[in-house]
Design a protein around this motif. Structure first.
Motif, PDB file in Angstrom:
ATOM      1  N   LYS A  35       8.015  -9.783   8.306  1.00 11.65           N
ATOM      2  CA  LYS A  35       6.648  -9.272   8.070  1.00 11.65           C
ATOM      3  C   LYS A  35       6.026  -9.436   9.298  1.00 11.65           C
ATOM      4  O   LYS A  35       6.174 -10.129  10.322  1.00 11.65           O
ATOM      5  CB  LYS A  35       5.836 -10.236   7.155  1.00 11.65           C
ATOM      6  N   ALA A  37       2.402  -8.084  11.495  1.00  4.71           N
ATOM      7  CA  ALA A  37       0.867  -7.808  11.314  1.00  4.71           C
ATOM      8  C   ALA A  37       0.446  -7.230  12.812  1.00  4.71           C
ATOM      9  O   ALA A  37       0.591  -7.830  13.655  1.00  4.71           O
ATOM     10  CB  ALA A  37       0.150  -9.128  10.897  1.00  4.71           C
ATOM     11  N   SER A 152      -6.206  -6.668   0.335  1.00  4.51           N
ATOM     12  CA  SER A 152      -5.241  -5.768  -0.351  1.00  4.51           C
ATOM     13  C   SER A 152      -3.817  -6.058   0.108  1.00  4.51           C
ATOM     14  O   SER A 152      -3.638  -7.180   0.905  1.00  4.51           O
ATOM     15  CB  SER A 152      -5.626  -4.530  -0.101  1.00  4.51           C
ATOM     16  N   HIS A 154      -2.165  -5.106   2.113  1.00 11.83           N
ATOM     17  CA  HIS A 154      -1.991  -4.382   3.558  1.00 11.83           C
ATOM     18  C   HIS A 154      -3.206  -4.923   4.436  1.00 11.83           C
ATOM     19  O   HIS A 154      -2.955  -5.152   5.783  1.00 11.83           O
ATOM     20  CB  HIS A 154      -1.746  -2.841   3.763  1.00 11.83           C
ATOM     21  N   TRP A 155      -4.379  -5.239   3.807  1.00 12.28           N
ATOM     22  CA  TRP A 155      -5.332  -5.407   4.737  1.00 12.28           C
ATOM     23  C   TRP A 155      -5.836  -7.074   4.553  1.00 12.28           C
ATOM     24  O   TRP A 155      -6.018  -7.370   3.473  1.00 12.28           O
ATOM     25  CB  TRP A 155      -6.673  -4.418   4.658  1.00 12.28           C
ATOM     26  N   TYR A 200      -3.837  -5.675   9.678  1.00 14.74           N
ATOM     27  CA  TYR A 200      -3.107  -4.552   8.857  1.00 14.74           C
ATOM     28  C   TYR A 200      -1.606  -5.159   8.794  1.00 14.74           C
ATOM     29  O   TYR A 200      -0.879  -5.471  10.001  1.00 14.74           O
ATOM     30  CB  TYR A 200      -3.078  -3.242   9.654  1.00 14.74           C
ATOM     31  N   ASN A 201      -1.286  -5.565   7.617  1.00 19.90           N
ATOM     32  CA  ASN A 201       0.011  -6.047   7.704  1.00 19.90           C
ATOM     33  C   ASN A 201       1.136  -4.843   7.313  1.00 19.90           C
ATOM     34  O   ASN A 201       0.894  -4.129   6.355  1.00 19.90           O
ATOM     35  CB  ASN A 201       0.085  -7.031   6.159  1.00 19.90           C
ATOM     36  N   ILE A 202       2.092  -5.001   8.317  1.00 20.84           N
ATOM     37  CA  ILE A 202       2.977  -3.681   8.070  1.00 20.84           C
ATOM     38  C   ILE A 202       4.086  -3.990   6.886  1.00 20.84           C
ATOM     39  O   ILE A 202       4.386  -3.000   6.359  1.00 20.84           O
ATOM     40  CB  ILE A 202       3.826  -3.532   9.391  1.00 20.84           C
ATOM     41  N   LYS A 203       4.610  -5.361   6.975  1.00 22.37           N
ATOM     42  CA  LYS A 203       5.632  -5.505   5.832  1.00 22.37           C
ATOM     43  C   LYS A 203       5.070  -6.616   5.098  1.00 22.37           C
ATOM     44  O   LYS A 203       4.373  -7.460   5.429  1.00 22.37           O
ATOM     45  CB  LYS A 203       6.937  -5.809   6.864  1.00 22.37           C
TER      46      LYS A 203
END
Length: 203
Positions: A35, A37, A152, A154-155, A200-203
């Motif tokens: 993961k 971010a 969420s 991703h956020w 913002y979480n990419i994975k």
């Protein structure tokens, strides 16, 4: 001679930044499938300092990150207020529940090159730069605590606070917009670490 010393210091600063990026790239190469971010500290944005951070997962409760900020303006000495700097800050976090969620504690290191004058910091910090200009470098280490609210998949939003202890060496000038040099100095210092990050979480 002065130009030679300036170029030498500049090359030394570039080497520090280069090796910090190499170190973090090695970390990224080991966890590229994990993961990742991307974050922005909007308190720095409010101080007109563009900044960006990257954080990667090392284990279920450990993450490592690198934060960077760069404030290039004003670009000449005619301005009465001056606050130019760039900053690199690697860090490691231990999450009390699970990575990227809820409470975390961490340690960090800081390197910055700065040119500051006629700046009024809050809480009466660094009063000498209100009437004089200082140009130099600093290194520091510190610890912090924070909390992450998941919005969420991703956020998320983070709040963090801590304390850094370090050492700085700098040149002194009579005023923020003049070049009247009157000596060098060096001293230890303590500075707060405060962050309000949008993540913002990419994975």
């Amino acid at each position: 001679m002065k130009g030679y010393l300036s170029r030498t210091v500049h090359r030394w600063q570039i080497r520090i930044c280069f090796w910090m990026l190499i170190l973090f790239s090695c970390v990224l190469s080991q966890v590229s499938a994990q993961k990742v971010a991307i974050k922005n500290n909007f308190l720095y944005d409010a101080a007109l300092t563009p900044n960006l951070g990257v954080e990667v997962l090392l284990s279920p409760r450990w993450t490592a990150g690198l934060n960077a900020g760069y404030l290039p303006w004003p670009s000449n000495d005619r301005h009465e207020r001056k606050w130019k700097h760039f900053l690199f800050a690697p860090e490691a976090r231990y999450w009390l529940c699970s990575a990227f969620s809820r409470d975390f504690i961490g340690v960090n290191a800081v390197y910055s090159h700065y040119n500051v004058g006629n700046v009024h910091f809050p809480f009466g910090l660094y009063p000498s730069v209100r009437t004089h200009r200082r140009q130099g470098d600093l290194v520091a280490v510190g610890a912090f605590y924070g909390y992450s609210w998941i919005l969420s998949p991703h956020w998320s939003i983070e709040a963090e606070g801590g304390l850094d202890v370090g050492y700085t060496w700098f040149k002194n000038y009579d005023c923020a917009h003049c070049g009247t040099y009157y000596g060098r100095d060096r001293k230890p210092f303590v500075m707060p670490k405060i962050g309000r990050n949008i993540v913002y979480n990419i994975k």
